[in-house]
Scaffold this motif. Structure first.
Motif, PDB file in Angstrom:
ATOM      1  N   GLN A   1       0.917  -1.226  -0.079  1.00  0.00           N
ATOM      2  CA  GLN A   1      -0.023   0.098   0.101  1.00  0.00           C
ATOM      3  C   GLN A   1       0.996   1.292   0.178  1.00  0.00           C
ATOM      4  OE1 GLN A   1      -3.254  -0.381   0.011  1.00  0.00           O
ATOM      5  NE2 GLN A   1      -4.315   1.432   0.349  1.00  0.00           N
ATOM      6  N   VAL A   2       0.491   2.170  -0.819  1.00  0.00           N
ATOM      7  CA  VAL A   2       1.259   3.622  -0.759  1.00  0.00           C
ATOM      8  C   VAL A   2       0.168   4.667  -0.819  1.00  0.00           C
ATOM      9  CG1 VAL A   2       1.144   3.493  -3.301  1.00  0.00           C
ATOM     10  CG2 VAL A   2       2.789   4.804  -1.920  1.00  0.00           C
ATOM     11  N   GLN A   3       0.317   5.715   0.141  1.00  0.00           N
ATOM     12  CA  GLN A   3      -0.385   6.808   0.070  1.00  0.00           C
ATOM     13  C   GLN A   3       0.304   7.961  -0.822  1.00  0.00           C
ATOM     14  OE1 GLN A   3       0.593   5.355   3.384  1.00  0.00           O
ATOM     15  NE2 GLN A   3      -1.075   3.870   2.749  1.00  0.00           N
ATOM     16  N   LEU A   4      -0.406   8.646  -1.604  1.00  0.00           N
ATOM     17  CA  LEU A   4       0.074   9.873  -2.162  1.00  0.00           C
ATOM     18  C   LEU A   4      -0.682  11.152  -1.799  1.00  0.00           C
ATOM     19  CD1 LEU A   4      -0.297   7.787  -5.762  1.00  0.00           C
ATOM     20  CD2 LEU A   4       1.771   8.127  -4.327  1.00  0.00           C
ATOM     21  N   VAL A   5       0.100  12.183  -1.804  1.00  0.00           N
ATOM     22  CA  VAL A   5      -0.542  13.309  -1.464  1.00  0.00           C
ATOM     23  C   VAL A   5       0.068  14.415  -2.340  1.00  0.00           C
ATOM     24  CG1 VAL A   5      -0.840  15.107   0.419  1.00  0.00           C
ATOM     25  CG2 VAL A   5      -0.654  12.828   0.818  1.00  0.00           C
ATOM     26  N   GLU A   6      -0.998  15.050  -3.160  1.00  0.00           N
ATOM     27  CA  GLU A   6      -0.090  16.056  -4.122  1.00  0.00           C
ATOM     28  C   GLU A   6      -0.328  17.453  -3.413  1.00  0.00           C
ATOM     29  OE1 GLU A   6      -3.105  13.418  -6.458  1.00  0.00           O
ATOM     30  OE2 GLU A   6      -3.040  14.281  -4.667  1.00  0.00           O
ATOM     31  N   SER A   7       0.387  18.427  -4.011  1.00  0.00           N
ATOM     32  CA  SER A   7       0.473  19.880  -3.429  1.00  0.00           C
ATOM     33  C   SER A   7       1.220  20.623  -4.671  1.00  0.00           C
ATOM     34  CB  SER A   7       1.176  20.068  -2.152  1.00  0.00           C
ATOM     35  OG  SER A   7       2.734  19.625  -2.497  1.00  0.00           O
ATOM     36  N   GLY A   8       0.971  21.963  -4.557  1.00  0.00           N
ATOM     37  CA  GLY A   8       1.452  23.087  -5.576  1.00  0.00           C
ATOM     38  C   GLY A   8       0.503  23.368  -6.449  1.00  0.00           C
ATOM     39  N   GLY A   9      -0.718  23.084  -6.325  1.00  0.00           N
ATOM     40  CA  GLY A   9      -1.700  23.727  -7.493  1.00  0.00           C
ATOM     41  C   GLY A   9      -2.075  24.911  -6.924  1.00  0.00           C
ATOM     42  N   GLY A  10      -2.832  25.714  -8.005  1.00  0.00           N
ATOM     43  CA  GLY A  10      -3.336  27.098  -7.536  1.00  0.00           C
ATOM     44  C   GLY A  10      -3.944  27.927  -8.751  1.00  0.00           C
ATOM     45  N   LEU A  11      -3.760  29.101  -8.768  1.00  0.00           N
ATOM     46  CA  LEU A  11      -4.377  29.679  -9.687  1.00  0.00           C
ATOM     47  C   LEU A  11      -3.118  30.671 -10.287  1.00  0.00           C
ATOM     48  CD1 LEU A  11      -6.733  31.593 -11.047  1.00  0.00           C
ATOM     49  CD2 LEU A  11      -6.620  33.241  -9.441  1.00  0.00           C
ATOM     50  N   VAL A  12      -3.087  30.536 -11.620  1.00  0.00           N
ATOM     51  CA  VAL A  12      -2.123  31.322 -12.343  1.00  0.00           C
ATOM     52  C   VAL A  12      -2.495  31.922 -13.741  1.00  0.00           C
ATOM     53  CG1 VAL A  12      -1.323  29.159 -13.504  1.00  0.00           C
ATOM     54  CG2 VAL A  12       0.431  30.937 -13.065  1.00  0.00           C
ATOM     55  N   GLN A  13      -1.833  32.848 -14.086  1.00  0.00           N
ATOM     56  CA  GLN A  13      -2.117  33.621 -15.277  1.00  0.00           C
ATOM     57  C   GLN A  13      -1.733  32.629 -16.572  1.00  0.00           C
ATOM     58  OE1 GLN A  13      -0.940  37.578 -15.023  1.00  0.00           O
ATOM     59  NE2 GLN A  13      -2.966  38.104 -14.503  1.00  0.00           N
ATOM     60  N   ALA A  14      -2.433  32.988 -17.467  1.00  0.00           N
ATOM     61  CA  ALA A  14      -1.795  31.986 -18.810  1.00  0.00           C
ATOM     62  C   ALA A  14      -0.458  32.554 -19.064  1.00  0.00           C
ATOM     63  CB  ALA A  14      -2.766  32.318 -19.861  1.00  0.00           C
ATOM     64  N   GLY A  15       0.494  31.592 -19.252  1.00  0.00           N
ATOM     65  CA  GLY A  15       1.957  31.976 -19.824  1.00  0.00           C
ATOM     66  C   GLY A  15       2.618  31.733 -18.403  1.00  0.00           C
ATOM     67  N   GLY A  16       2.200  31.408 -17.242  1.00  0.00           N
ATOM     68  CA  GLY A  16       2.969  31.255 -15.935  1.00  0.00           C
ATOM     69  C   GLY A  16       3.212  29.747 -15.861  1.00  0.00           C
ATOM     70  N   SER A  17       3.964  29.488 -14.672  1.00  0.00           N
ATOM     71  CA  SER A  17       4.438  28.343 -14.203  1.00  0.00           C
ATOM     72  C   SER A  17       4.015  27.822 -12.853  1.00  0.00           C
ATOM     73  CB  SER A  17       5.845  28.297 -14.512  1.00  0.00           C
ATOM     74  OG  SER A  17       6.399  28.722 -15.668  1.00  0.00           O
ATOM     75  N   LEU A  18       3.798  26.553 -12.897  1.00  0.00           N
ATOM     76  CA  LEU A  18       3.386  25.864 -11.561  1.00  0.00           C
ATOM     77  C   LEU A  18       4.359  24.620 -11.597  1.00  0.00           C
ATOM     78  CD1 LEU A  18      -0.455  26.047 -11.000  1.00  0.00           C
ATOM     79  CD2 LEU A  18       1.391  27.144  -9.629  1.00  0.00           C
ATOM     80  N   ARG A  19       4.647  24.196 -10.050  1.00  0.00           N
ATOM     81  CA  ARG A  19       5.209  22.965 -10.016  1.00  0.00           C
ATOM     82  C   ARG A  19       4.435  22.289  -8.992  1.00  0.00           C
ATOM     83  NH1 ARG A  19      11.054  20.681  -7.835  1.00  0.00           N
ATOM     84  NH2 ARG A  19      10.320  21.238  -5.814  1.00  0.00           N
ATOM     85  N   LEU A  20       3.984  20.864  -9.576  1.00  0.00           N
ATOM     86  CA  LEU A  20       3.254  20.121  -8.813  1.00  0.00           C
ATOM     87  C   LEU A  20       4.328  19.047  -7.903  1.00  0.00           C
ATOM     88  CD1 LEU A  20       0.177  19.329 -10.950  1.00  0.00           C
ATOM     89  CD2 LEU A  20       0.497  21.381  -9.252  1.00  0.00           C
ATOM     90  N   SER A  21       3.987  18.926  -6.781  1.00  0.00           N
ATOM     91  CA  SER A  21       4.515  17.448  -6.076  1.00  0.00           C
ATOM     92  C   SER A  21       3.713  16.496  -5.572  1.00  0.00           C
ATOM     93  CB  SER A  21       5.397  18.252  -4.625  1.00  0.00           C
ATOM     94  OG  SER A  21       6.246  19.205  -5.231  1.00  0.00           O
ATOM     95  N   CYS A  22       4.160  15.579  -5.576  1.00  0.00           N
ATOM     96  CA  CYS A  22       3.399  14.333  -5.039  1.00  0.00           C
ATOM     97  C   CYS A  22       4.285  13.560  -4.081  1.00  0.00           C
ATOM     98  CB  CYS A  22       2.726  13.280  -6.328  1.00  0.00           C
ATOM     99  SG  CYS A  22       1.974  12.021  -5.754  1.00  0.00           S
ATOM    100  N   ALA A  23       3.949  13.557  -2.863  1.00  0.00           N
ATOM    101  CA  ALA A  23       4.691  12.915  -1.690  1.00  0.00           C
ATOM    102  C   ALA A  23       4.132  11.480  -1.488  1.00  0.00           C
ATOM    103  CB  ALA A  23       4.951  13.607  -0.595  1.00  0.00           C
TER     104      ALA A  23
END
Length: 124
Positions: A1-23
């Motif tokens: 069994q493994v548990q996964l937790v995502e983070s890093g989402g949000g609101l950004v303008q077009a052309g911008g960047s985000l980095r998502l993480s999954c622990a």
């Protein structure tokens, strides 16, 4: 069994960047191929990117190729999704998934464990 937790989402303008993480916690992280999927409003869940257990191979949906990069750090039990040049059509809930076994696949049904998702909203 493994548990996964995502983070890093949000609101950004077009052309911008985000980095998502999954622990990941639980069994040995390096035993799993990892992937990101997304589900936009009124749409079915779709494949975004996948990476093999030792990060030797990676695969991308055509819609994100060049703009997104999947990576993993097995020492930190974490997989990442770097998203650049974001577009409004990238708006979705992004899910991290883990698959046991040697294959790295684009098929959601091959993945055994899923996170709860993180919302990404790209404004125009």
């Amino acid at each position: 069994q493994v548990q996964l937790v995502e983070s890093g989402g949000g609101l950004v303008q077009a052309g911008g960047s985000l980095r998502l993480s999954c622990a990941a916690s639980g069994r040995t992280f390096s035993s799993y191929a990892m992937a990101w999927f997304r589900q936009g409003p009124g749409k079915e869940r779709e494949f975004v990117a996948a990476i093999s257990r030792r990060a030797i191979k990676s695969y991308y949906a055509d819609s994100v190729k060049v703009r997104f990069t999947i990576s993993r750090d097995n020492a930190k039990n974490t997989v990442y999704l770097q998203m650049n040049s974001l577009k409004p059509e990238d708006t979705a809930v992004y899910y991290c998934a883990a698959a046991e076994g040697p294959l790295t696949t684009r098929q959601a049904y091959e993945y055994d464990f899923w996170g709860q998702g993180t919302q990404v909203t790209v404004s125009s």
